[in-house]
Design a protein around this motif. Structure first.
Motif, PDB file in Angstrom:
ATOM      1  N   GLY A  22      -2.767  -8.609  14.897  1.00  0.00           N
ATOM      2  CA  GLY A  22      -1.342  -8.898  14.657  1.00  0.00           C
ATOM      3  C   GLY A  22      -0.571  -8.744  15.951  1.00  0.00           C
ATOM      4  O   GLY A  22      -1.140  -8.382  16.982  1.00  0.00           O
ATOM      5  N   CYS A  23       0.747  -8.999  15.897  1.00  0.00           N
ATOM      6  CA  CYS A  23       1.586  -8.843  17.091  1.00  0.00           C
ATOM      7  C   CYS A  23       1.457  -7.402  17.584  1.00  0.00           C
ATOM      8  O   CYS A  23       1.265  -7.134  18.771  1.00  0.00           O
ATOM      9  N   HIS A  40      -8.514  -7.184  10.944  1.00  0.00           N
ATOM     10  CA  HIS A  40      -7.212  -7.033  10.293  1.00  0.00           C
ATOM     11  C   HIS A  40      -7.338  -6.072   9.105  1.00  0.00           C
ATOM     12  O   HIS A  40      -8.207  -6.247   8.245  1.00  0.00           O
ATOM     13  N   ASP A  65       2.443  -3.183   9.611  1.00  0.00           N
ATOM     14  CA  ASP A  65       2.678  -2.777   8.220  1.00  0.00           C
ATOM     15  C   ASP A  65       1.882  -3.654   7.266  1.00  0.00           C
ATOM     16  O   ASP A  65       1.359  -3.175   6.260  1.00  0.00           O
ATOM     17  N   GLY A  67      -1.116  -5.279   7.742  1.00  0.00           N
ATOM     18  CA  GLY A  67      -2.531  -4.901   7.749  1.00  0.00           C
ATOM     19  C   GLY A  67      -2.770  -3.541   7.111  1.00  0.00           C
ATOM     20  O   GLY A  67      -3.759  -3.342   6.403  1.00  0.00           O
ATOM     21  N   ASN A  93       7.457  -3.935  11.269  1.00  0.00           N
ATOM     22  CA  ASN A  93       8.510  -4.965  11.348  1.00  0.00           C
ATOM     23  C   ASN A  93       8.788  -5.584   9.974  1.00  0.00           C
ATOM     24  O   ASN A  93       9.495  -6.571   9.860  1.00  0.00           O
ATOM     25  N   ASN A  95       7.141  -7.346   7.917  1.00  0.00           N
ATOM     26  CA  ASN A  95       6.562  -8.642   7.492  1.00  0.00           C
ATOM     27  C   ASN A  95       5.255  -8.876   8.246  1.00  0.00           C
ATOM     28  O   ASN A  95       4.962  -8.202   9.235  1.00  0.00           O
ATOM     29  N   LEU A  98       2.538 -12.109  12.824  1.00  0.00           N
ATOM     30  CA  LEU A  98       1.726 -13.030  13.637  1.00  0.00           C
ATOM     31  C   LEU A  98       1.444 -14.333  12.896  1.00  0.00           C
ATOM     32  O   LEU A  98       1.377 -15.401  13.485  1.00  0.00           O
TER      33      LEU A  98
END
Ligand SMILES: Cc1ncc(C[n+]2csc(CCOP(=O)(O)OP(=O)(O)O)c2C)c(N)n1
Length: 254
Positions: A22-23, A40, A65, A67, A93, A95, A98
């Motif tokens: 993810g980001c 993930h 959050d 994952g 964040n 949501n 990514l």
């Protein structure tokens, strides 16, 4: 923060970052430390394996959050329950960013994203409350725009002997930018009676991740001394230092 740990005597080679996907998880590419990129939703259980392989390591999970509170939620609960000495940092964040925004377990009801264009119909859960009931021995919340405060939380979390959990509110400027709202609502919680679950719950309940109006406390909510899982399981044994005399070539041939 890492340099301050090193100044305190922690060896750089004994710090390991573990990410999901993810980001949030890109962070391991930006920090010059030993790291492991897991699947993930699977960084917590990967970190547990690393800690059990070499209990001398400081193992730090960096994950989103989505994952962790969705796919990997069972790992989080069990790591907290068994009090393994790892630190979990959630880049929250609110949501799945990514993949360009789907709602997670902590998105507010009505959240509009790719999977819920008309708005999510589900209410979020409160991850701090979940961690308290899962018996996590260190529970905190930080904010990405309060860096000194966050640095202190992370350092205390890493130095805590046992499972430490820090939910870090980190606005997603592309898909869920709560920066202005958080600026008005975030405040530092009184860090008193930290070993009282009752007091912790009272403070944790001040914000339910749903209300867009209520104030949001950040800081340490709960801290308890309890024996760590790897100590109970391994005693003084460090599996990474065992001389196992394994003949890999022979095993592969067989
Ligand atoms: C098992 C699995 N499911 C889904 C994906 C697709 N995927 C990759 S990143 C991502 C979103 C990550 O969201 P989050 O964990 O919240 O981190 P963020 O990007 O918001 O930091 C998803 C769904 C995947 N790679 N593997």
């Amino acid at each position: 923060m890492i340099s301050s740990l090193i100044k305190d005597g922690v060896k750089k080679e004994n710090i390991v970052l573990v990410s999901g996907i993810g980001c949030s998880s890109k962070i391991i590419d930006y920090i010059n430390l030993n790291s492991f990129s897991s699947l993930h939703g699977r960084p917590v259980v990967s970190a547990e394996g690393i800690k059990l392989g070499n209990p001398d390591l400081k193992v730090i999970v960096c994950a989103g959050d989505g994952g962790t509170y969705n796919e990997g939620i069972s790992h989080l609960i069990h790591a907290a329950k068994r009090n393994i000495d790892i630190t979990v940092l959630i880049h929250n964040n609110r949501n799945f960013a990514l993949t360009t925004s789907q709602f997670t377990a902590v998105s507010p009801k009505g959240f509009k994203g790719r999977s819920t264009p008309e708005g999510s119909v589900e209410e979020p859960f409160n991850p701090l409350e979940l961690m308290l009931s899962s018996n996590a021995s260190f529970i905190a919340r930080g904010y990405a725009f309060k860096l000194n405060h966050l640095g202190r939380l992370i350092k205390e979390g890493i130095n805590h002997k046992g499972f430490s959990f820090i939910d870090i509110l980190q606005p997603c400027i592309s898909f869920f930018d709560e920066t202005d709202s958080y600026k008005e609502r975030i405040y530092e919680v009184e860090e008193d009676n930290l070993d009282s679950k009752k007091q912790a719950l009272k403070k944790i309940e001040k914000w339910d991740y749903e209300s867009e109006k209520s104030k949001i406390p950040i800081g340490i909510f709960y801290k308890e001394k309890r024996s760590a899982y790897e100590e109970a399981l391994l005693g003084k044994l460090n599996p990474s230092k065992r001389n196992r005399k394994i003949n890999l070539k022979k095993i592969i041939k067989e």
